[in-house]
Design a protein around this motif. Structure first.
Motif, PDB file in Angstrom:
ATOM      1  N   LEU A   1       0.846  -1.193   0.000  1.00 46.28           N
ATOM      2  CA  LEU A   1       0.000   0.000   0.000  1.00 46.28           C
ATOM      3  C   LEU A   1       0.879   1.239   0.000  1.00 46.28           C
ATOM      4  CD1 LEU A   1      -2.761  -1.011   2.588  1.00 46.28           C
ATOM      5  CD2 LEU A   1      -2.781  -1.276   0.100  1.00 46.28           C
ATOM      6  N   LYS A   2       0.635   2.130  -0.931  1.00 51.34           N
ATOM      7  CA  LYS A   2       1.370   3.379  -1.054  1.00 51.34           C
ATOM      8  C   LYS A   2       0.483   4.523  -0.560  1.00 51.34           C
ATOM      9  CE  LYS A   2       4.784   3.527  -2.633  1.00 51.34           C
ATOM     10  NZ  LYS A   2       6.110   3.354  -1.998  1.00 51.34           N
ATOM     11  N   VAL A   3       1.047   5.363   0.298  1.00 54.21           N
ATOM     12  CA  VAL A   3       0.296   6.452   0.931  1.00 54.21           C
ATOM     13  C   VAL A   3       0.848   7.768   0.426  1.00 54.21           C
ATOM     14  CG1 VAL A   3      -0.397   7.509   3.108  1.00 54.21           C
ATOM     15  CG2 VAL A   3      -0.092   5.030   2.966  1.00 54.21           C
ATOM     16  N   SER A   4      -0.031   8.638  -0.040  1.00 52.17           N
ATOM     17  CA  SER A   4       0.364   9.973  -0.485  1.00 52.17           C
ATOM     18  C   SER A   4       0.164  10.957   0.651  1.00 52.17           C
ATOM     19  CB  SER A   4      -0.464  10.398  -1.699  1.00 52.17           C
ATOM     20  OG  SER A   4      -1.826  10.568  -1.335  1.00 52.17           O
ATOM     21  N   GLN A   5       1.144  11.811   0.868  1.00 57.63           N
ATOM     22  CA  GLN A   5       1.046  12.825   1.899  1.00 57.63           C
ATOM     23  C   GLN A   5       0.075  13.912   1.461  1.00 57.63           C
ATOM     24  OE1 GLN A   5       2.459  12.405   4.803  1.00 57.63           O
ATOM     25  NE2 GLN A   5       3.548  10.548   4.165  1.00 57.63           N
ATOM     26  N   TYR A   6      -0.410  14.646   2.461  1.00 54.77           N
ATOM     27  CA  TYR A   6      -1.343  15.734   2.160  1.00 54.77           C
ATOM     28  C   TYR A   6      -0.610  16.801   1.338  1.00 54.77           C
ATOM     29  CZ  TYR A   6      -4.480  19.690   2.875  1.00 54.77           C
ATOM     30  OH  TYR A   6      -5.325  20.763   2.687  1.00 54.77           O
ATOM     31  N   GLY A   7      -1.199  17.153   0.191  1.00 52.37           N
ATOM     32  CA  GLY A   7      -0.568  18.130  -0.690  1.00 52.37           C
ATOM     33  C   GLY A   7       0.535  17.555  -1.548  1.00 52.37           C
TER      34      GLY A   7
ATOM     35  N   THR B   1       2.198  14.902  -4.673  1.00 55.23           N
ATOM     36  CA  THR B   1       2.029  14.764  -6.123  1.00 55.23           C
ATOM     37  C   THR B   1       2.064  13.291  -6.490  1.00 55.23           C
ATOM     38  OG1 THR B   1       4.416  14.959  -6.507  1.00 55.23           O
ATOM     39  CG2 THR B   1       3.131  16.997  -6.528  1.00 55.23           C
ATOM     40  N   PRO B   2       1.554  12.926  -7.667  1.00 55.71           N
ATOM     41  CA  PRO B   2       1.634  11.512  -8.091  1.00 55.71           C
ATOM     42  C   PRO B   2       3.052  10.988  -8.187  1.00 55.71           C
ATOM     43  CG  PRO B   2       0.025  12.703  -9.419  1.00 55.71           C
ATOM     44  CD  PRO B   2       0.738  13.731  -8.597  1.00 55.71           C
ATOM     45  N   MET B   3       4.008  11.880  -8.450  1.00 54.40           N
ATOM     46  CA  MET B   3       5.391  11.427  -8.558  1.00 54.40           C
ATOM     47  C   MET B   3       5.893  10.846  -7.235  1.00 54.40           C
ATOM     48  SD  MET B   3       8.716  13.584  -9.881  1.00 54.40           S
ATOM     49  CE  MET B   3       7.839  13.982 -11.405  1.00 54.40           C
ATOM     50  N   ASP B   4       5.374  11.341  -6.115  1.00 50.19           N
ATOM     51  CA  ASP B   4       5.809  10.825  -4.815  1.00 50.19           C
ATOM     52  C   ASP B   4       5.432   9.365  -4.625  1.00 50.19           C
ATOM     53  OD1 ASP B   4       6.718  13.372  -4.346  1.00 50.19           O
ATOM     54  OD2 ASP B   4       4.904  14.006  -3.277  1.00 50.19           O
ATOM     55  N   LEU B   5       4.358   8.922  -5.300  1.00 48.88           N
ATOM     56  CA  LEU B   5       3.928   7.533  -5.155  1.00 48.88           C
ATOM     57  C   LEU B   5       4.874   6.559  -5.855  1.00 48.88           C
ATOM     58  CD1 LEU B   5       0.114   8.093  -5.820  1.00 48.88           C
ATOM     59  CD2 LEU B   5       1.181   7.659  -3.612  1.00 48.88           C
TER      60      LEU B   5
ATOM     61  N   ASP C   1      -1.281  16.882 -10.859  1.00 50.68           N
ATOM     62  CA  ASP C   1      -2.312  17.082  -9.836  1.00 50.68           C
ATOM     63  C   ASP C   1      -2.721  15.727  -9.269  1.00 50.68           C
ATOM     64  OD1 ASP C   1      -4.229  18.044  -8.168  1.00 50.68           O
ATOM     65  OD2 ASP C   1      -5.682  18.513  -9.750  1.00 50.68           O
ATOM     66  N   LEU C   2      -2.622  15.597  -7.948  1.00 42.29           N
ATOM     67  CA  LEU C   2      -3.008  14.338  -7.314  1.00 42.29           C
ATOM     68  C   LEU C   2      -4.507  14.115  -7.392  1.00 42.29           C
ATOM     69  CD1 LEU C   2      -2.026  11.871  -5.686  1.00 42.29           C
ATOM     70  CD2 LEU C   2      -2.405  13.214  -3.605  1.00 42.29           C
TER      71      LEU C   2
ATOM     72  N   TYR D   1      -6.202  13.061   6.085  1.00 40.58           N
ATOM     73  CA  TYR D   1      -6.407  13.537   4.724  1.00 40.58           C
ATOM     74  C   TYR D   1      -5.427  12.905   3.723  1.00 40.58           C
ATOM     75  CZ  TYR D   1      -8.786  17.072   7.501  1.00 40.58           C
ATOM     76  OH  TYR D   1      -9.601  17.711   8.422  1.00 40.58           O
ATOM     77  N   LYS D   2      -4.894  11.749   3.994  1.00 41.21           N
ATOM     78  CA  LYS D   2      -3.992  11.073   3.081  1.00 41.21           C
ATOM     79  C   LYS D   2      -4.797  10.149   2.167  1.00 41.21           C
ATOM     80  CE  LYS D   2      -0.132  11.156   6.362  1.00 41.21           C
ATOM     81  NZ  LYS D   2       0.839  10.352   7.133  1.00 41.21           N
TER      82      LYS D   2
END
Length: 759
Positions: free
Chosen positions: A167-173, A175-179, A193-194, A209-210
């Motif tokens: 499972l990959k979690v995106s931080q609040y604010g 971007t898709p690149m972070d995933l 845009d996420l 809010y993740k």
């Protein structure tokens, strides 16, 4: 040693001997089919000794089950639960071949229809895979068992160990690149845009809010998008993905609702099993003679036990296993029940002890000696022996008549105990007032006889922390302030702080022996000390609230000296017998009188009476009456001087060093000793008796004494007669029969309202 030659082929080349599997022949003659089924034999190690005969393995009882006609098999399979059908596919290859064939699709759908309202199978999943997701509690990555949580939007089950990687979690604010930072191959997609990215890839909300994504779905989406070189094909793919995500979200919501309903139904089933098990255990315990003990248990106490809370039907075999544990638990409950019943029995018998004590004390009215309250009386050893008699022995008021001859001795020992407590208050004040210094010798307490005599001195004045705090705290009395109790809040110096220029204090001095019967000494402080259903809330005699008021002792020394007595030897009884009277020249009142008739004004406009000199009595210009001065007894004089003629300390000095703080200043110039034959002294005695009878709270009901109907404190005579008339229907009560004066009446009557003002 002779060697055996190895086998050779026709060309003379030496060959290696092969190990071949051996099979047993199992003939089944029951159905007439003589087909030979090879069966792998068990290879056993050679052992030394006499060889034994090898036995063939028996075939399974359902070995020929798959040989039944397929229509019959599918009819049987259609009545199974999907999870049972899924587990059946994992038993043998034959079942797997039959149930995973396309012809078994109707069978799987039939099993799903019996689970209405079970969500439909998604188009992109097969029915066995859908059953595996919905019912098989194992991780789809490491096959760990016991995984109850289903990721419906990802359509997988993930255990806690695999979740951090899968499972990959995106931080609040973010971007898709972070995933894609730790995913091989990187990102490489035209998304910044996420929010837009979340519309194309399955995701769910996380903490704070993740957004949470599945790793393999991220990789699959990236690979598909990168394989589409045509922009029109990408737009078409994105449009279809949005529609699929919308349908996926709706379907996952339905699945979550179904899962919650299933969990609720399962909880209901488990609770039903627990309830049936509890009822069955109670029935078994009743048969063993624990019916009263089960009724004694608090609600839910039995349910918390492990042998009861288990969601399992109680069979004879299960009861045999848990019976020793249940009996051990009920034995502890029985012991608690017997102790509680004995405590309640003793508590109920205290009602008769209190009634016996009331009759004994009422027969010796008026009060000339201090008597114990019911809690102290019930703690006497002879009384305890009667209270703790066995259950079969009847205890009533007459059961305590045998104590009448020994009561004087018991009460004398109790008074000595109370006197020792009063002496400890004085001794604690002596030791607490000593400033420890290197050159000061060790404190040696006085002899008990000397200490006992000092408690009877007129200059030894006690104060009650509860009474004085109630007057100073006002509306906050009885409330816990900053976690402190009454004893922590009260400080003698606080009573002599001048927080206002015109405010008066209200010191309540206590003298010996009245202090021994002060009501606060037995008033309750802790609900655990209540004697429920039998007595008024009281506690045993307690001296923790008593303090020594040294400033009041200084005022008493001056009063005693003005009366012509030695402050070092004069006792309270001697001062009461002398009964001196004092006049305060500064405290006076003015009583209204009928003003004289006004005369006609003279020709010059002035009243003729105004020109005359006013002689005789002093008149106030507002009240037109003579001045009445306070005439005080010696007890009232001590209180009066502390309340109104002691200049207190400045509150600004509270934080100053002790050596620079100036203590309270006592002024005795206002006080004048009256001769015994002075008409003010004689009139003051009669006036004081009248005010005491009418205003002072010193009267007690003899009929309610030591009962639940007893008032919380002594009352005024008018209120007490109203109580006797309303509660006891007595319109002409007799003193010392129906009501009596409290033993500490002199201290209780020492209030400002009982001070006579005479002209």
């Amino acid at each position: 040693m002779q060697l055996v030659p190895a086998p050779q082929n026709s060309a003379g080349r030496q060959l290696r001997e092969r190990k071949k599997r051996r099979y047993d022949v199992d003939l089944d003659d029951s159905d007439g089919d003589h087909s030979v089924q090879p069966k792998r034999a068990t290879v056993r190690r050679k052992a030394s000794g006499t060889p034994t005969m090898r036995r063939s393995r028996r075939s399974g009882k359902l070995a020929t089950f798959v040989n039944m006609p397929l229509d019959i098999l599918h009819e049987i399979f259609g009545h199974l639960h999907p999870y049972d059908l899924l587990r059946l596919t994992r038993t043998t290859k034959d079942f797997r071949r039959i149930l995973l064939h396309k012809s078994s699709l109707s069978t799987w759908k039939a099993t799903f229809e019996d689970l209405h309202p079970f969500p439909e199978c998604p188009p992109e999943m097969s029915e066995p895979a859908w059953a595996n997701l919905a019912f098989s509690p194992h991780c789809h990555y490491c096959l760990a068992s016991g995984i109850r949580n289903v990721e419906w939007k990802f359509r997988v089950r993930v255990c806690s160990k695999c979740a951090p990687y899968q499972l990959k979690v995106s931080q609040y604010g973010g971007t898709p690149m972070d995933l894609y930072r730790d995913i091989p191959g990187g990102f490489g997609l035209p998304f910044d845009d996420l929010g837009e990215f979340c519309l194309l890839v399955p995701n769910r909300s996380g903490k704070r809010y993740k957004r949470v994504f599945l790793r393999e779905q991220l990789v699959a989406f990236r690979d598909v998008v990168l394989s589409l070189n045509d922009p029109e094909a990408q737009r078409s793919y994105f449009q279809s993905r949005r529609q699929w995500i919308d349908s996926l979200n709706i379907h996952s919501v339905n699945c979550e609702a179904w899962a919650h309903n299933q969990a609720d139904d399962r909880n209901g089933e488990l609770n039903k099993l627990r309830k049936e098990r509890r009822e069955a255990i109670i029935k078994r315990l009743d048969e063993l003679g624990y019916k009263k003990d089960v009724q004694f248990l608090k609600p839910g106490e039995l349910d918390r036990e492990a042998f009861v809370s288990k969601a399992q039907r109680l069979t004879d075999r299960v009861w045999k296993n848990v019976k020793p544990v249940a009996i051990a638990f009920m034995e502890t409950v029985r012991q608690r029940r017997l102790e509680t019943e004995h405590t309640n029995l003793v508590r109920s018998r205290k009602r008769y002890a209190a009634e016996f004590l009331k009759n004994y004390k009422n027969a010796r009215l008026p009060c000339t000696e201090v008597f114990p309250e019911p809690p102290d009386f019930c703690s006497f050893e002879p009384v305890q022996r009667i209270l703790k008699k066995p259950v079969e022995v009847t205890v009533n008021v007459s059961s305590f008549d045998c104590l009448t001859p020994v009561l004087p001795d018991l009460f004398k020992r109790w008074r000595d105990y109370v006197q020792d407590g009063i002496q400890n208050v004085l001794l604690n004040d002596m030791t607490g007032s000593i400033h420890v210094a290197p050159d000061v010798q060790r404190f040696h307490p006085p002899a008990p006889s000397v200490l006992r005599h000092q408690t009877t001195l007129a200059t030894t004045i006690f104060v009650c922390a509860a009474c004085n705090c109630s007057s100073s705290l006002g509306a906050f009395h009885g409330l816990p302030i900053f976690g402190m109790g009454i004893d922590d809040l009260y400080d003698e110096e606080d009573e002599y702080m001048d927080f206002s220029e015109d405010g008066f204090r209200d010191i309540k001095p206590l003298f010996h022996p009245d202090v021994m019967a002060h009501p606060c000494n037995t008033s309750p402080r802790d609900p655990s000390e209540y004697l429920e259903d039998c007595l008024k809330a009281r506690q045993r005699f307690n001296i923790n609230r008593l303090k020594i008021d040294r400033q009041a002792g200084k005022a008493a020394a001056c009063v005693v000296q003005m009366a012509g007595m030695d402050p070092n030897t004069a006792t309270t009884a001697e001062m009461d017998q002398l009964d001196p009277r004092f006049k305060c020249n500064e405290c006076r009142q003015f009583h209204r009188v009928t003003p004289p008739p006004k005369s006609e004004p003279s020709e010059d406009g002035f009243d003729e009476q105004d020109e005359e000199d006013d002689g005789g009595d002093e008149y106030d210009e507002d009240t037109h009456g003579p001045a009445h001065y306070a005439v005080l007894s010696w007890r009232q004089a001590v209180k009066h001087q502390c309340d109104r003629h002691t200049r207190g300390m400045d509150p600004s000095d509270m934080m100053a060093p002790p050596e620079v703080v100036q203590g309270p200043q006592l002024d005795m110039s206002n006080l004048k000793l009256l001769s015994p034959n002075d008409h003010l002294a004689i009139e003051a005695r009669h006036k004081e008796e009248e005010l005491t009878e009418r205003v002072a709270d010193i009267w007690c009901c003899a009929l309610c004494r030591d009962t639940m109907q007893e008032p919380d404190a002594p009352l005024r005579l008018t209120k007490l007669k109203e109580h006797l008339r309303r509660v006891h229907k007595l319109h002409n009560p007799v003193p010392n029969t129906h009501y009596y004066k409290h033993f500490a009446a002199k201290d209780l009557a020492n209030v400002s309202d009982c001070v006579p003002y005479l002209a």
